[in-house]
Design a protein around this motif. Structure first.
Motif, PDB file in Angstrom:
ATOM      1  N   CYS A  29       0.778  -1.246   0.000  1.00 49.18           N
ATOM      2  CA  CYS A  29       0.000   0.000   0.000  1.00 49.18           C
ATOM      3  C   CYS A  29       0.807   1.291   0.000  1.00 49.18           C
ATOM      4  O   CYS A  29       0.218   2.376  -0.042  1.00 49.18           O
ATOM      5  CB  CYS A  29      -0.949   0.004   1.191  1.00 49.18           C
ATOM      6  SG  CYS A  29      -2.138  -1.345   1.191  1.00 49.18           S
ATOM      7  N   VAL A  30       2.116   1.230   0.038  1.00 50.99           N
ATOM      8  CA  VAL A  30       2.924   2.443   0.163  1.00 50.99           C
ATOM      9  C   VAL A  30       2.654   3.420  -0.975  1.00 50.99           C
ATOM     10  O   VAL A  30       2.497   4.633  -0.740  1.00 50.99           O
ATOM     11  CB  VAL A  30       4.428   2.107   0.268  1.00 50.99           C
ATOM     12  CG1 VAL A  30       5.284   3.348   0.138  1.00 50.99           C
ATOM     13  CG2 VAL A  30       4.713   1.418   1.588  1.00 50.99           C
ATOM     14  N   GLU A  31       2.561   2.944  -2.179  1.00 55.90           N
ATOM     15  CA  GLU A  31       2.311   3.833  -3.321  1.00 55.90           C
ATOM     16  C   GLU A  31       0.950   4.521  -3.193  1.00 55.90           C
ATOM     17  O   GLU A  31       0.825   5.725  -3.405  1.00 55.90           O
ATOM     18  CB  GLU A  31       2.393   3.062  -4.638  1.00 55.90           C
ATOM     19  CG  GLU A  31       2.273   3.942  -5.871  1.00 55.90           C
ATOM     20  CD  GLU A  31       3.378   4.992  -5.984  1.00 55.90           C
ATOM     21  OE1 GLU A  31       3.079   6.117  -6.429  1.00 55.90           O
ATOM     22  OE2 GLU A  31       4.537   4.688  -5.627  1.00 55.90           O
ATOM     23  N   ASP A  32      -0.074   3.766  -2.814  1.00 55.84           N
ATOM     24  CA  ASP A  32      -1.409   4.355  -2.653  1.00 55.84           C
ATOM     25  C   ASP A  32      -1.449   5.325  -1.483  1.00 55.84           C
ATOM     26  O   ASP A  32      -2.093   6.382  -1.564  1.00 55.84           O
ATOM     27  CB  ASP A  32      -2.456   3.250  -2.458  1.00 55.84           C
ATOM     28  CG  ASP A  32      -2.639   2.413  -3.710  1.00 55.84           C
ATOM     29  OD1 ASP A  32      -2.548   2.961  -4.826  1.00 55.84           O
ATOM     30  OD2 ASP A  32      -2.881   1.203  -3.565  1.00 55.84           O
ATOM     31  N   ILE A  33      -0.765   5.010  -0.398  1.00 56.75           N
ATOM     32  CA  ILE A  33      -0.702   5.921   0.748  1.00 56.75           C
ATOM     33  C   ILE A  33      -0.032   7.225   0.345  1.00 56.75           C
ATOM     34  O   ILE A  33      -0.492   8.318   0.691  1.00 56.75           O
ATOM     35  CB  ILE A  33       0.014   5.256   1.951  1.00 56.75           C
ATOM     36  CG1 ILE A  33      -0.827   4.093   2.489  1.00 56.75           C
ATOM     37  CG2 ILE A  33       0.308   6.276   3.045  1.00 56.75           C
ATOM     38  CD1 ILE A  33      -0.103   3.202   3.481  1.00 56.75           C
ATOM     39  N   THR A  34       1.037   7.125  -0.425  1.00 59.10           N
ATOM     40  CA  THR A  34       1.749   8.316  -0.904  1.00 59.10           C
ATOM     41  C   THR A  34       0.840   9.166  -1.792  1.00 59.10           C
ATOM     42  O   THR A  34       0.807  10.399  -1.665  1.00 59.10           O
ATOM     43  CB  THR A  34       3.026   7.900  -1.666  1.00 59.10           C
ATOM     44  OG1 THR A  34       3.840   7.117  -0.794  1.00 59.10           O
ATOM     45  CG2 THR A  34       3.801   9.112  -2.146  1.00 59.10           C
ATOM     46  N   ARG A  35       0.089   8.537  -2.663  1.00 58.66           N
ATOM     47  CA  ARG A  35      -0.858   9.267  -3.520  1.00 58.66           C
ATOM     48  C   ARG A  35      -1.942   9.948  -2.687  1.00 58.66           C
ATOM     49  O   ARG A  35      -2.341  11.082  -2.972  1.00 58.66           O
ATOM     50  CB  ARG A  35      -1.469   8.329  -4.556  1.00 58.66           C
ATOM     51  CG  ARG A  35      -0.445   7.877  -5.611  1.00 58.66           C
ATOM     52  CD  ARG A  35      -0.972   6.869  -6.627  1.00 58.66           C
ATOM     53  NE  ARG A  35      -2.260   7.222  -7.152  1.00 58.66           N
ATOM     54  CZ  ARG A  35      -3.300   6.369  -7.255  1.00 58.66           C
ATOM     55  NH1 ARG A  35      -3.177   5.121  -6.874  1.00 58.66           N
ATOM     56  NH2 ARG A  35      -4.442   6.773  -7.747  1.00 58.66           N
ATOM     57  N   ILE A  37      -1.631  10.959   0.445  1.00 58.00           N
ATOM     58  CA  ILE A  37      -0.974  12.084   1.111  1.00 58.00           C
ATOM     59  C   ILE A  37      -0.882  13.271   0.165  1.00 58.00           C
ATOM     60  O   ILE A  37      -1.167  14.414   0.552  1.00 58.00           O
ATOM     61  CB  ILE A  37       0.418  11.673   1.632  1.00 58.00           C
ATOM     62  CG1 ILE A  37       0.280  10.704   2.806  1.00 58.00           C
ATOM     63  CG2 ILE A  37       1.256  12.895   2.015  1.00 58.00           C
ATOM     64  CD1 ILE A  37       1.578  10.028   3.211  1.00 58.00           C
ATOM     65  N   ASP A  38      -0.498  13.021  -1.074  1.00 53.98           N
ATOM     66  CA  ASP A  38      -0.387  14.103  -2.060  1.00 53.98           C
ATOM     67  C   ASP A  38      -1.715  14.828  -2.246  1.00 53.98           C
ATOM     68  O   ASP A  38      -1.754  16.062  -2.334  1.00 53.98           O
ATOM     69  CB  ASP A  38       0.105  13.560  -3.405  1.00 53.98           C
ATOM     70  CG  ASP A  38       1.555  13.103  -3.380  1.00 53.98           C
ATOM     71  OD1 ASP A  38       2.309  13.494  -2.452  1.00 53.98           O
ATOM     72  OD2 ASP A  38       1.941  12.335  -4.286  1.00 53.98           O
ATOM     73  N   ILE A 165      -6.858   2.500  -0.717  1.00 59.73           N
ATOM     74  CA  ILE A 165      -5.839   1.837   0.086  1.00 59.73           C
ATOM     75  C   ILE A 165      -6.495   0.592   0.660  1.00 59.73           C
ATOM     76  O   ILE A 165      -7.312   0.675   1.577  1.00 59.73           O
ATOM     77  CB  ILE A 165      -5.313   2.770   1.195  1.00 59.73           C
ATOM     78  CG1 ILE A 165      -4.714   4.039   0.574  1.00 59.73           C
ATOM     79  CG2 ILE A 165      -4.289   2.037   2.069  1.00 59.73           C
ATOM     80  CD1 ILE A 165      -4.418   5.147   1.576  1.00 59.73           C
TER      81      ILE A 165
END
Length: 179
Positions: A29-35, A37-38, A165
């Motif tokens: 999920c790191v990529e989705d969490i980063t998105r 946050i953005d 996520i």
């Protein structure tokens, strides 16, 4: 003594399973969490807000998250309050609306009343299929409000979210812990 050992084994097993779900979440999920946050950071920078909701334990999570944005998660981090609100906290509205119109539209109505284009909506549904969350997402789409969904491994039963996520578990307790 045997019962005590069984209890200790059960506790240890539960904690290890919880940790495993967090590790799987970190991997998946790191990529989705980063998105996500953005999206939230962009909304805050543009003077917009974050609206958060869920049902049951997820409602409590929504309230806690909103409190941490408007307050401070860490006493050592000095920052201004951030505009976040839990749609689950207005008991007068929620009981009046659901009594008269049912529960399915309760969050959509709040989004319609309180949201504006550029805001972000964060819907929490461990199953991914909570009808009131899905209805709110539909309302967000029509209003130009970005959507983040927190779900379990079943994902969101809608393709309208900007970011989903999905915690890789079907066990509600572990999903909620990861959220």
């Amino acid at each position: 003594e045997e019962t005590r050992m069984e209890l200790k084994d059960a506790i240890s097993g539960h904690l290890k399973q919880s940790a495993k779900v967090k590790m799987l979440t970190a991997q998946a999920c790191v990529e989705d969490i980063t998105r996500a946050i953005d999206l939230v950071v962009a909304a805050f920078r543009n003077g917009n807000k974050l609206m958060i909701c869920g049902n049951g334990g997820s409602a409590a999570d929504a309230q806690h998250m909103a409190a941490e944005f408007t307050g401070r998660l860490n006493k050592n981090l000095v920052r201004p309050g951030l505009p976040a609100m839990a749609l689950t906290t207005d008991s007068s509205f929620m009981t009046a609306f659901t009594n008269d119109f049912g529960y399915e539209g309760v969050f959509a109505r709040q989004v319609e009343s309180l949201g504006k284009s550029g805001d972000v909506f964060l819907g929490i549904s461990t199953s991914g299929g909570s009808k009131n969350i899905l209805a709110a997402i539909e309302k967000c789409v029509t209003m130009g409000i970005s959507v983040i969904a927190l779900t379990g491994e079943a994902g969101l039963r809608s393709d309208k979210a900007n970011v989903v996520i999905s915690v890789p578990s079907d066990d509600t307790q572990f999903i909620q812990e990861a959220h």
